[in-house]
Design a protein around this motif. Structure first.
Motif, PDB file in Angstrom:
ATOM      1  N   VAL A   1       4.357  -5.884   2.900  1.00 20.80           N
ATOM      2  CA  VAL A   1       3.187  -6.046   2.022  1.00 20.80           C
ATOM      3  C   VAL A   1       2.998  -7.509   1.636  1.00 20.80           C
ATOM      4  CG1 VAL A   1       2.259  -5.513  -0.272  1.00 20.80           C
ATOM      5  CG2 VAL A   1       3.224  -3.684   1.128  1.00 20.80           C
ATOM      6  N   ASP A   2       4.091  -8.215   1.333  1.00 21.87           N
ATOM      7  CA  ASP A   2       4.016  -9.636   0.980  1.00 21.87           C
ATOM      8  C   ASP A   2       3.433 -10.457   2.128  1.00 21.87           C
ATOM      9  OD1 ASP A   2       5.067  -9.167  -1.513  1.00 21.87           O
ATOM     10  OD2 ASP A   2       7.126  -9.677  -0.970  1.00 21.87           O
ATOM     11  N   ARG A   3       3.854 -10.145   3.343  1.00 21.96           N
ATOM     12  CA  ARG A   3       3.354 -10.884   4.508  1.00 21.96           C
ATOM     13  C   ARG A   3       1.871 -10.610   4.741  1.00 21.96           C
ATOM     14  NH1 ARG A   3       7.600 -11.498   9.474  1.00 21.96           N
ATOM     15  NH2 ARG A   3       9.308 -12.412   8.284  1.00 21.96           N
ATOM     16  N   ILE A   4       1.484  -9.343   4.613  1.00 13.21           N
ATOM     17  CA  ILE A   4       0.078  -8.972   4.831  1.00 13.21           C
ATOM     18  C   ILE A   4      -0.810  -9.616   3.780  1.00 13.21           C
ATOM     19  CG2 ILE A   4      -1.564  -7.043   4.770  1.00 13.21           C
ATOM     20  CD1 ILE A   4       0.562  -5.325   6.116  1.00 13.21           C
ATOM     21  N   HIS A   5      -0.368  -9.610   2.518  1.00 11.22           N
ATOM     22  CA  HIS A   5      -1.160 -10.210   1.445  1.00 11.22           C
ATOM     23  C   HIS A   5      -1.308 -11.719   1.624  1.00 11.22           C
ATOM     24  CE1 HIS A   5      -0.615  -6.718  -1.646  1.00 11.22           C
ATOM     25  NE2 HIS A   5      -1.555  -6.490  -0.748  1.00 11.22           N
ATOM     26  N   SER A   6      -0.308 -12.354   2.230  1.00 14.24           N
ATOM     27  CA  SER A   6      -0.374 -13.810   2.409  1.00 14.24           C
ATOM     28  C   SER A   6      -1.227 -14.205   3.615  1.00 14.24           C
ATOM     29  CB  SER A   6       1.040 -14.380   2.575  1.00 14.24           C
ATOM     30  OG  SER A   6       1.666 -13.853   3.731  1.00 14.24           O
ATOM     31  N   THR A   7      -1.405 -13.300   4.569  1.00 15.20           N
ATOM     32  CA  THR A   7      -2.175 -13.623   5.781  1.00 15.20           C
ATOM     33  C   THR A   7      -3.501 -12.866   5.865  1.00 15.20           C
ATOM     34  OG1 THR A   7      -0.897 -11.949   6.995  1.00 15.20           O
ATOM     35  CG2 THR A   7      -0.156 -14.235   7.144  1.00 15.20           C
ATOM     36  N   LEU A   8      -3.488 -11.586   5.471  1.00 16.20           N
ATOM     37  CA  LEU A   8      -4.698 -10.752   5.536  1.00 16.20           C
ATOM     38  C   LEU A   8      -4.953 -10.130   4.164  1.00 16.20           C
ATOM     39  CD1 LEU A   8      -3.854  -8.944   8.903  1.00 16.20           C
ATOM     40  CD2 LEU A   8      -5.465 -10.834   8.623  1.00 16.20           C
TER      41      LEU A   8
END
Length: 297
Positions: free
Chosen positions: A249-256
């Motif tokens: 979730v952290d990665r998705i929020h930072s990129t998408l």
């Protein structure tokens, strides 16, 4: 018949001894439960997020209502009031000519210089974005809107809407079937793993039967053992699942950032609770199923 405290103490003690005595099998059972429930939990999170994404896409479907060029300020106010009163309409947003032109420029991106040929002319009409309470109502509302005076046309992208409905139906039905299939597969794996533990102690079960022990007296330590192994496996699966999902979730929020991903809290708490209940219940059921054969002496 009420179980006496000494009997309960005996069952707990026997369960502990059995887990220690069959250390390798216990570790194998816990690992199997953890892996099975981890896979089940991952697909459950995938299903819940897919369902949330489907709801989000449905909520974005709206009717674009374009006004005639002859419509004046009074006509626009009357149209807005009429649109708001239509059953099923939850939001009406006015988009003036300048806003419409700006939206189109943003869509063109690097190609917005193509609009230079228009000069100062603005070909876009005043319009309204109409949102309804559920996408299925769009086909019902659109004909009513088209009958309102001073409206040029009302569009909602029928082809896109029908494809969206079909996609969301497939995602939801497929997700439910997949989660149910994985739950059954998890039960099968766990029951067979616990059966190996029971099989290793089949002589002990037979001796207890011959000396007059009741089925429930023999069964309870195995049920507690299965429940304990299932519970421990569920804890391991929940911890690993929480680490993986939070990181994702952290990665998705930072990129998408625009993607409608469900927040880890309170979602993971509910999934963890579900896995603990499922692990304990499946462990007990697996023990019960596995033990039936050996109690027939």
């Amino acid at each position: 018949m009420v179980m006496r405290f000494s009997t309960k103490e005996y069952f707990v003690r026997e369960t502990y001894k059995s887990v220690r005595r069959n250390g390798f099998m216990s570790v194998a059972s816990v690992s199997t439960v953890a892996v099975a429930l981890l896979v089940l939990g991952m697909f459950l999170l995938l299903f819940l997020n897919t369902n949330n994404m489907a709801k989000y896409l449905e909520s974005q479907v709206q009717i674009s209502v374009y006004m005639q060029d002859s419509a004046n300020y009074e006509d626009l106010n009357k149209t807005r009031a009429t649109l708001t009163k239509i059953p099923g309409v939850v939001k009406v947003t006015f988009v003036d000519k300048q806003q419409a032109l700006k939206r189109f420029e943003e869509r063109l991106g690097d190609q917005k210089q193509l609009l230079n040929s228009l000069g100062k002319d603005n070909p876009f009409p005043n319009s309204f974005d109409v949102q309804v309470d559920k996408p299925e109502r769009i086909k019902e509302v659109t004909p009513q809107i088209q009958k309102i005076p001073k409206i040029e046309t009302a569009k909602f992208g029928q082809e896109i809407l029908e494809n969206l409905f079909q996609l969301t139906r497939i995602l939801r039905f497929g997700g439910i079937v997949l989660v149910l299939f994985l739950a059954m597969a998890t039960l099968f794996i766990i029951s067979n793993t616990i059966r190996l533990t029971v099989f290793a102690r089949r002589k002990e079960v037979s001796i207890m039967k011959y000396v007059g022990a009741t089925d429930s007296f023999i069964r309870w330590p195995f049920l507690l053992e299965g429940m304990s192994l299932g519970f421990i496996g569920a804890i391991l699966a929940s911890v690993i699942l929480a680490i993986i999902y939070t990181s994702m979730v952290d990665r998705i929020h930072s990129t998408l950032a625009f993607m409608p991903i469900l927040s880890p809290s309170p979602l993971l708490w509910w999934v963890t609770f579900g896995l603990l209940v499922a692990g304990t219940a499946i462990g007990a059921l697996g023990s019960f199923i596995s033990l039936r054969k050996f109690l027939r002496v």
